[in-house]
Design an enzyme around this catalytic site. Sequence first.
Site, PDB file in Angstrom:
ATOM      1  CG  ASP A  30      -9.428   0.536   5.299  1.00  0.00           C
ATOM      2  OD1 ASP A  30      -9.164   0.173   4.144  1.00  0.00           O
ATOM      3  OD2 ASP A  30      -8.713   0.278   6.292  1.00  0.00           O
TER       4      ASP A  30
ATOM      5  CD  GLN B  74      -3.379  -4.167   6.791  1.00  0.00           C
ATOM      6  OE1 GLN B  74      -3.251  -3.253   5.995  1.00  0.00           O
ATOM      7  NE2 GLN B  74      -4.113  -5.231   6.535  1.00  0.00           N
TER       8      GLN B  74
ATOM      9  CE  LYS C 194      -3.870  -2.346   2.234  1.00  0.00           C
ATOM     10  NZ  LYS C 194      -4.533  -2.706   3.493  1.00  0.00           N
TER      11      LYS C 194
END
Length: 296
Positions: free
Chosen positions: A121, A98, A54
């Site tokens: 997200d 994460q 990412k």
Amino acid sequence: MSARLIDGRAAAEALRARLAIIADFFRASTGRPAGLATVLVGEDPASAVYVRSKIKATEEAGMHGLHHPLPAKTSEAELLALVDTLNRDDAVDGILVQLPLPKQIDSARVIDAVSPDKDVDGFHVVNAGRLAVGAEALVPCTPLGCLHLLTTELGDLSGANAVVIGRSNIVGKPMASLLLGESCTVTIAHSRTRDLPEVCRRADILVAAVGRAEMVRGDWIKPGATVIDVGINRVPGAAAGKTRLVGDVAFDEAREVAGAITPVPGGVGPMTIAMLLRNTQVAAHRRAGLKPPEDL
Ligand code: NAD
């Protein structure tokens, strides 16, 4: 006849090339690059690989990646304090914590602490709610990537019978909301669904997000249907000690029946990171009072 392959790698590459141009425009307009902050707690090897890719993709797309690795023993209060700092940092447009988090940290509290306008997200309840009512939202990256593949493949989706297998907050539910937003007739199937093969056979669009290797068989698929396989399952490979990745759909069987299908790997997977970059640009534009480009 064999189904068309939906090439997620090519679609993701095209989107990333477009995002690089948009990143230049954003920097020229605001005097700063869009910024994505990533937070990784502990050293879970799979999470470390995800976060590394990412960050690399963020930099390649002309954005600023700010990585915050934290030790596995980090307390919930310490992580919440970092999230608070990132929420207040003007150089940060997107915050990605994460998952999964270590046991001592309640993931729901952390997701809740991220400012909804930096929630790239799309996991915050405010964004889930906005998506549910059809308002402007940041939408979870994987279902957004699936929708991009579907509209590129099929164009207008309105009136199609869509079946989504899986009801997670990360994939199944937002996928169903997005398809409803495109005026599909949507069925959400899950572990308690009766006669799943029969439900699937009604689908013009079938999205499988279960996490069970090759569960969806060829005879569950309506001839000509478009099949999106979100599953990522590691199974024993041909050679001893080796593994390989398979989806939730029995690919070789499904390919004989479907009209179009995503492979695993190389289908939905590459779209997820591309959509994270997309969400970061969208968040950056909105925070700067700019309108995100229509085609994003
Ligand atoms: P999850 O475990 O949170 O949800 C799985 C869902 O499948 C549940 O809602 C459950 O009701 C349903 N289910 C379980 N067994 C079933 C059965 N026998 N019949 C019908 N439904 C059943 O998983 P998730 O986070 O939604 O992920 C699903 C899959 O997608 C996993 O393989 C995951 O690795 C993969 N995934 C891929 C990406 C990507 O970038 N490609 C991103 C996220 C998740």
